[in-house]
Design a protein around this motif. Structure first.
Motif, PDB file in Angstrom:
ATOM      1  N   LEU A  32      47.014  43.557  21.270  1.00  0.00           N
ATOM      2  CA  LEU A  32      46.244  44.212  20.207  1.00  0.00           C
ATOM      3  C   LEU A  32      45.749  45.604  20.590  1.00  0.00           C
ATOM      4  O   LEU A  32      45.690  46.500  19.751  1.00  0.00           O
ATOM      5  CB  LEU A  32      45.038  43.333  19.817  1.00  0.00           C
ATOM      6  CG  LEU A  32      45.398  42.002  19.156  1.00  0.00           C
ATOM      7  CD1 LEU A  32      44.164  41.126  18.957  1.00  0.00           C
ATOM      8  CD2 LEU A  32      46.099  42.233  17.814  1.00  0.00           C
ATOM      9  N   THR A  33      45.374  45.774  21.889  1.00  0.00           N
ATOM     10  CA  THR A  33      44.729  47.039  22.278  1.00  0.00           C
ATOM     11  C   THR A  33      45.528  47.839  23.298  1.00  0.00           C
ATOM     12  O   THR A  33      45.256  49.022  23.500  1.00  0.00           O
ATOM     13  CB  THR A  33      43.329  46.780  22.871  1.00  0.00           C
ATOM     14  OG1 THR A  33      43.505  46.091  24.121  1.00  0.00           O
ATOM     15  CG2 THR A  33      42.475  45.949  21.932  1.00  0.00           C
ATOM     16  N   GLY A  34      46.440  47.191  24.019  1.00  0.00           N
ATOM     17  CA  GLY A  34      47.178  47.879  25.070  1.00  0.00           C
ATOM     18  C   GLY A  34      46.388  48.038  26.360  1.00  0.00           C
ATOM     19  O   GLY A  34      46.850  48.657  27.313  1.00  0.00           O
ATOM     20  N   TRP A  35      45.207  47.428  26.411  1.00  0.00           N
ATOM     21  CA  TRP A  35      44.315  47.558  27.575  1.00  0.00           C
ATOM     22  C   TRP A  35      44.750  46.561  28.670  1.00  0.00           C
ATOM     23  O   TRP A  35      44.320  45.426  28.697  1.00  0.00           O
ATOM     24  CB  TRP A  35      42.884  47.311  27.134  1.00  0.00           C
ATOM     25  CG  TRP A  35      41.861  47.641  28.178  1.00  0.00           C
ATOM     26  CD1 TRP A  35      41.814  48.769  28.955  1.00  0.00           C
ATOM     27  CD2 TRP A  35      40.737  46.838  28.581  1.00  0.00           C
ATOM     28  NE1 TRP A  35      40.746  48.733  29.793  1.00  0.00           N
ATOM     29  CE2 TRP A  35      40.054  47.562  29.587  1.00  0.00           C
ATOM     30  CE3 TRP A  35      40.247  45.600  28.165  1.00  0.00           C
ATOM     31  CZ2 TRP A  35      38.907  47.068  30.200  1.00  0.00           C
ATOM     32  CZ3 TRP A  35      39.102  45.123  28.772  1.00  0.00           C
ATOM     33  CH2 TRP A  35      38.437  45.843  29.784  1.00  0.00           C
ATOM     34  N   ALA A  36      45.610  47.025  29.604  1.00  0.00           N
ATOM     35  CA  ALA A  36      46.225  46.140  30.596  1.00  0.00           C
ATOM     36  C   ALA A  36      45.260  45.685  31.681  1.00  0.00           C
ATOM     37  O   ALA A  36      45.497  44.662  32.345  1.00  0.00           O
ATOM     38  CB  ALA A  36      47.430  46.827  31.230  1.00  0.00           C
ATOM     39  N   VAL A  37      44.168  46.409  31.887  1.00  0.00           N
ATOM     40  CA  VAL A  37      43.196  46.050  32.935  1.00  0.00           C
ATOM     41  C   VAL A  37      42.608  44.655  32.691  1.00  0.00           C
ATOM     42  O   VAL A  37      42.209  43.957  33.629  1.00  0.00           O
ATOM     43  CB  VAL A  37      42.077  47.131  32.991  1.00  0.00           C
ATOM     44  CG1 VAL A  37      41.002  46.742  33.992  1.00  0.00           C
ATOM     45  CG2 VAL A  37      42.677  48.473  33.352  1.00  0.00           C
ATOM     46  N   ILE A  38      42.609  44.211  31.432  1.00  0.00           N
ATOM     47  CA  ILE A  38      42.063  42.890  31.097  1.00  0.00           C
ATOM     48  C   ILE A  38      42.768  41.776  31.881  1.00  0.00           C
ATOM     49  O   ILE A  38      42.151  40.761  32.236  1.00  0.00           O
ATOM     50  CB  ILE A  38      42.153  42.625  29.559  1.00  0.00           C
ATOM     51  CG1 ILE A  38      41.408  41.339  29.162  1.00  0.00           C
ATOM     52  CG2 ILE A  38      43.594  42.525  29.108  1.00  0.00           C
ATOM     53  CD1 ILE A  38      39.938  41.442  29.185  1.00  0.00           C
ATOM     54  N   ASP A  39      44.039  41.991  32.190  1.00  0.00           N
ATOM     55  CA  ASP A  39      44.813  40.998  32.947  1.00  0.00           C
ATOM     56  C   ASP A  39      44.169  40.737  34.310  1.00  0.00           C
ATOM     57  O   ASP A  39      43.956  39.582  34.698  1.00  0.00           O
ATOM     58  CB  ASP A  39      46.258  41.487  33.109  1.00  0.00           C
ATOM     59  CG  ASP A  39      47.145  40.407  33.697  1.00  0.00           C
ATOM     60  OD1 ASP A  39      47.065  39.255  33.212  1.00  0.00           O
ATOM     61  OD2 ASP A  39      47.912  40.701  34.637  1.00  0.00           O
ATOM     62  N   ALA A  40      43.827  41.823  35.025  1.00  0.00           N
ATOM     63  CA  ALA A  40      43.199  41.683  36.346  1.00  0.00           C
ATOM     64  C   ALA A  40      41.794  41.097  36.218  1.00  0.00           C
ATOM     65  O   ALA A  40      41.389  40.246  37.027  1.00  0.00           O
ATOM     66  CB  ALA A  40      43.155  43.042  37.045  1.00  0.00           C
ATOM     67  N   LEU A  41      41.071  41.537  35.199  1.00  0.00           N
ATOM     68  CA  LEU A  41      39.692  41.052  35.020  1.00  0.00           C
ATOM     69  C   LEU A  41      39.656  39.547  34.743  1.00  0.00           C
ATOM     70  O   LEU A  41      38.846  38.806  35.314  1.00  0.00           O
ATOM     71  CB  LEU A  41      38.996  41.812  33.884  1.00  0.00           C
ATOM     72  CG  LEU A  41      38.746  43.308  34.143  1.00  0.00           C
ATOM     73  CD1 LEU A  41      38.105  43.968  32.930  1.00  0.00           C
ATOM     74  CD2 LEU A  41      37.864  43.494  35.380  1.00  0.00           C
ATOM     75  N   VAL A  42      40.555  39.094  33.864  1.00  0.00           N
ATOM     76  CA  VAL A  42      40.622  37.661  33.550  1.00  0.00           C
ATOM     77  C   VAL A  42      41.024  36.879  34.795  1.00  0.00           C
ATOM     78  O   VAL A  42      40.467  35.805  35.083  1.00  0.00           O
ATOM     79  CB  VAL A  42      41.602  37.409  32.376  1.00  0.00           C
ATOM     80  CG1 VAL A  42      41.944  35.928  32.268  1.00  0.00           C
ATOM     81  CG2 VAL A  42      40.990  37.897  31.064  1.00  0.00           C
ATOM     82  N   SER A  43      41.966  37.426  35.587  1.00  0.00           N
ATOM     83  CA  SER A  43      42.390  36.752  36.824  1.00  0.00           C
ATOM     84  C   SER A  43      41.217  36.565  37.768  1.00  0.00           C
ATOM     85  O   SER A  43      41.006  35.477  38.322  1.00  0.00           O
ATOM     86  CB  SER A  43      43.474  37.569  37.537  1.00  0.00           C
ATOM     87  OG  SER A  43      44.600  37.689  36.719  1.00  0.00           O
ATOM     88  N   LEU A  44      40.426  37.629  37.962  1.00  0.00           N
ATOM     89  CA  LEU A  44      39.275  37.540  38.866  1.00  0.00           C
ATOM     90  C   LEU A  44      38.234  36.561  38.328  1.00  0.00           C
ATOM     91  O   LEU A  44      37.605  35.828  39.097  1.00  0.00           O
ATOM     92  CB  LEU A  44      38.653  38.933  39.062  1.00  0.00           C
ATOM     93  CG  LEU A  44      39.524  39.913  39.868  1.00  0.00           C
ATOM     94  CD1 LEU A  44      38.921  41.317  39.849  1.00  0.00           C
ATOM     95  CD2 LEU A  44      39.691  39.424  41.304  1.00  0.00           C
ATOM     96  N   GLY A  45      38.068  36.535  37.022  1.00  0.00           N
ATOM     97  CA  GLY A  45      37.132  35.592  36.411  1.00  0.00           C
ATOM     98  C   GLY A  45      37.561  34.161  36.679  1.00  0.00           C
ATOM     99  O   GLY A  45      36.739  33.301  37.039  1.00  0.00           O
ATOM    100  N   ILE A  46      38.862  33.888  36.553  1.00  0.00           N
ATOM    101  CA  ILE A  46      39.377  32.535  36.793  1.00  0.00           C
ATOM    102  C   ILE A  46      39.203  32.162  38.271  1.00  0.00           C
ATOM    103  O   ILE A  46      38.808  31.034  38.592  1.00  0.00           O
ATOM    104  CB  ILE A  46      40.859  32.435  36.366  1.00  0.00           C
ATOM    105  CG1 ILE A  46      40.947  32.516  34.829  1.00  0.00           C
ATOM    106  CG2 ILE A  46      41.490  31.150  36.868  1.00  0.00           C
ATOM    107  CD1 ILE A  46      42.355  32.687  34.306  1.00  0.00           C
ATOM    108  N   VAL A  47      39.452  33.112  39.166  1.00  0.00           N
ATOM    109  CA  VAL A  47      39.261  32.870  40.606  1.00  0.00           C
ATOM    110  C   VAL A  47      37.810  32.466  40.873  1.00  0.00           C
ATOM    111  O   VAL A  47      37.541  31.507  41.606  1.00  0.00           O
ATOM    112  CB  VAL A  47      39.640  34.125  41.438  1.00  0.00           C
ATOM    113  CG1 VAL A  47      39.131  33.997  42.872  1.00  0.00           C
ATOM    114  CG2 VAL A  47      41.145  34.338  41.424  1.00  0.00           C
TER     115      VAL A  47
END
Ligand SMILES: [Zn+2]
Length: 159
Positions: free
Chosen positions: A39-54
């Motif tokens: 929806l937004t093209g904001w790829a940094v969300i991928d890393a942020l979600v990964s760290l949140g899951i960790v």
């Protein structure tokens, strides 16, 4: 969900449950991050979600790691306080001392206990049954070995 109800009774089941929950969290995270990127093209969300899951996995499994180390080191299992067990035996009628009290996990579901009880009861078998019943009903310990003593024994190094 099937593992959820038994997770407090068995360390293995809890490990499997937490593993499945982590897998589910990862899947959910991928879907959320993918939708945001789409929806937004904001790829940094991928890393942020990964760290949140960790972080969620590390917090969720810390207790499992602690209980596993306890089991490996023959420590008293989580939820069984040695001081409380000692006090409970001391509160049995006729018991004047408790020593050589040891409590350790035999497996992920079974706990063992050994103790010397100094007493002045004429009905030693009844005391034994009471001590076994107390260990089982109040502390969930079904494998018990008691040494009943009427006083200090010359061969007992800790009596
Ligand atoms: Zn003794």
């Amino acid at each position: 969900l099937l593992f959820m109800k038994d997770q407090h009774k068995d360390l293995n089941v809890r490990g499997a449950y937490l593993h499945m929950m982590a897998d589910a969290a990862v899947s959910l995270g991928v879907v959320v991050a993918g939708a945001v990127i789409l929806l937004t093209g904001w790829a940094v969300i991928d890393a942020l979600v990964s760290l949140g899951i960790v972080a969620v996995i590390m917090i969720g499994t810390w207790g499992l790691l602690k209980d596993s180390v306890n089991l490996a080191l023959d420590a008293a299992p989580n939820g069984v306080e040695v001081g409380q067990v000692r006090d409970a035996f001391l509160a049995l009628p006729g018991v004047s001392a408790v020593h050589d009290l040891h409590i350790w996990g035999l497996s992920t579901t079974d706990t063992a206990l050994t103790a010397h009880l100094v007493h002045d009861r004429p009905d030693a078998d009844a005391l034994l049954a009471e001590a076994q019943g107390l260990a089982r009903s109040r502390f969930g310990v079904s494998h018990t070995t008691f040494q009943l003593e009427s006083g200090a024994l010359p061969d007992c190094p800790t009596c």
